[in-house]
Design a protein around this motif. Structure first.
Motif, PDB file in Angstrom:
ATOM      1  N   VAL A  35       0.865  -1.209   0.021  1.00  0.00           N
ATOM      2  CA  VAL A  35       0.154   0.061   0.000  1.00  0.00           C
ATOM      3  C   VAL A  35       1.051   1.240   0.009  1.00  0.00           C
ATOM      4  O   VAL A  35       0.484   2.164  -0.742  1.00  0.00           O
ATOM      5  CB  VAL A  35      -0.992   0.056   1.279  1.00  0.00           C
ATOM      6  N   GLY A  36       1.905   1.200   0.637  1.00  0.00           N
ATOM      7  CA  GLY A  36       2.810   2.614   0.517  1.00  0.00           C
ATOM      8  C   GLY A  36       3.708   2.184   1.973  1.00  0.00           C
ATOM      9  O   GLY A  36       4.124   1.341   2.414  1.00  0.00           O
ATOM     10  N   ASP A  61       0.019  11.375  -1.823  1.00  0.00           N
ATOM     11  CA  ASP A  61      -0.734  10.074  -2.247  1.00  0.00           C
ATOM     12  C   ASP A  61      -0.337   8.721  -1.365  1.00  0.00           C
ATOM     13  O   ASP A  61      -1.168   8.007  -0.760  1.00  0.00           O
ATOM     14  CB  ASP A  61      -0.255   9.704  -3.605  1.00  0.00           C
ATOM     15  N   ASN A  62       0.920   8.723  -1.066  1.00  0.00           N
ATOM     16  CA  ASN A  62       1.313   7.751  -0.034  1.00  0.00           C
ATOM     17  C   ASN A  62       0.602   7.851   1.340  1.00  0.00           C
ATOM     18  O   ASN A  62      -0.072   6.624   1.529  1.00  0.00           O
ATOM     19  CB  ASN A  62       2.988   7.772   0.133  1.00  0.00           C
ATOM     20  N   GLN A  90      -2.201   9.236   1.678  1.00  0.00           N
ATOM     21  CA  GLN A  90      -3.787   8.735   1.821  1.00  0.00           C
ATOM     22  C   GLN A  90      -3.927   7.391   1.724  1.00  0.00           C
ATOM     23  O   GLN A  90      -4.830   6.820   2.214  1.00  0.00           O
ATOM     24  CB  GLN A  90      -4.147   9.617   0.465  1.00  0.00           C
ATOM     25  N   ARG A  91      -3.063   6.571   0.797  1.00  0.00           N
ATOM     26  CA  ARG A  91      -3.129   5.247   0.595  1.00  0.00           C
ATOM     27  C   ARG A  91      -3.039   4.679   2.040  1.00  0.00           C
ATOM     28  O   ARG A  91      -3.706   3.496   2.483  1.00  0.00           O
ATOM     29  CB  ARG A  91      -2.222   4.727  -0.113  1.00  0.00           C
ATOM     30  N   GLU A 128      -5.892   5.146   4.429  1.00  0.00           N
ATOM     31  CA  GLU A 128      -7.355   4.582   3.959  1.00  0.00           C
ATOM     32  C   GLU A 128      -6.989   2.997   4.396  1.00  0.00           C
ATOM     33  O   GLU A 128      -7.963   2.150   4.677  1.00  0.00           O
ATOM     34  CB  GLU A 128      -7.377   4.546   2.407  1.00  0.00           C
ATOM     35  N   ALA A 129      -5.785   2.376   4.534  1.00  0.00           N
ATOM     36  CA  ALA A 129      -5.750   0.925   4.904  1.00  0.00           C
ATOM     37  C   ALA A 129      -5.640   0.836   6.306  1.00  0.00           C
ATOM     38  O   ALA A 129      -5.814  -0.463   6.630  1.00  0.00           O
ATOM     39  CB  ALA A 129      -4.145   0.632   4.245  1.00  0.00           C
ATOM     40  N   GLY A 143      -4.163  -4.983  -0.163  1.00  0.00           N
ATOM     41  CA  GLY A 143      -4.575  -4.053  -1.308  1.00  0.00           C
ATOM     42  C   GLY A 143      -6.335  -4.290  -1.242  1.00  0.00           C
ATOM     43  O   GLY A 143      -6.972  -3.276  -1.685  1.00  0.00           O
ATOM     44  N   ARG A 190      -8.094  -1.502   0.544  1.00  0.00           N
ATOM     45  CA  ARG A 190      -7.921  -0.270   0.133  1.00  0.00           C
ATOM     46  C   ARG A 190      -9.056  -0.264  -1.022  1.00  0.00           C
ATOM     47  O   ARG A 190      -9.713   0.608  -1.307  1.00  0.00           O
ATOM     48  CB  ARG A 190      -6.597  -0.085  -0.450  1.00  0.00           C
ATOM     49  N   GLU A 191      -9.007  -1.257  -1.892  1.00  0.00           N
ATOM     50  CA  GLU A 191      -9.886  -1.420  -3.033  1.00  0.00           C
ATOM     51  C   GLU A 191     -11.368  -1.534  -2.654  1.00  0.00           C
ATOM     52  O   GLU A 191     -12.510  -0.842  -3.328  1.00  0.00           O
ATOM     53  CB  GLU A 191      -9.640  -2.588  -3.908  1.00  0.00           C
ATOM     54  N   GLU A 211     -12.282   2.136  -1.630  1.00  0.00           N
ATOM     55  CA  GLU A 211     -12.544   2.959  -2.760  1.00  0.00           C
ATOM     56  C   GLU A 211     -13.775   2.704  -3.366  1.00  0.00           C
ATOM     57  O   GLU A 211     -14.556   3.450  -3.946  1.00  0.00           O
ATOM     58  CB  GLU A 211     -11.268   2.886  -3.824  1.00  0.00           C
TER      59      GLU A 211
END
Length: 133
Positions: free
Chosen positions: A36-37, A79-80, A82-83, A86-87, A117, A120-121, A124
């Motif tokens: 994810v990051g 962006d990192n 945010q990901r 969210e995770a 992932g 996260r998906e 979204e």
């Protein structure tokens, strides 16, 4: 020693970038990577003293995520973050403390979040449905 630390880093995805050794505590600054990051956080452990050694076999660990961009970070930080946010579950977005005997479970949770992932998906997809609905 370096070879052992490198192996542990490769196995866990966690790298200790700094340690602050103070009179009453140790603070570890950590960088953890996943699909994810990249996540940066610190763990502070209170040192056992002769006064509390018998009564406190299990010490508290204070977790604090670090959301500011590190000097040596290469990439799109916003962006990192945010990901990563969210995770993670909500309780890992701020400071928490937990007993040291649950540190392995804590590490497993962070690692699972950073490498899953699907979570996260799914989030979204839920956001898209909310906007459409």
């Amino acid at each position: 020693l370096n070879t052992k630390l490198n192996l542990i880093e490769l196995l866990s995805g966690v790298r200790c970038t700094q340690v602050n050794d103070r009179e009453k505590s140790l603070t570890f600054y950590l960088h953890q990577t996943g699909l994810v990051g990249d996540m940066y956080y610190k763990l502070t452990v209170t040192k056992a003293t002769s006064e509390n050694a018998e009564s406190e076999d299990i010490q508290d660990v204070m977790y604090e995520p670090r959301w500011t961009k590190p000097k040596n970070y290469v990439g799109e930080w916003k962006d990192n973050i945010q990901r990563v946010k969210e995770a993670l579950p909500d309780y890992l977005l701020g400071k928490i403390s937990f007993p040291s005997n649950t540190l392995l479970m804590f590490n497993n949770k962070i690692s699972s979040c950073l490498n899953n992932g699907e979570v996260r998906e799914k989030r979204e997809e839920e956001r898209v449905e909310e906007r459409e609905g």
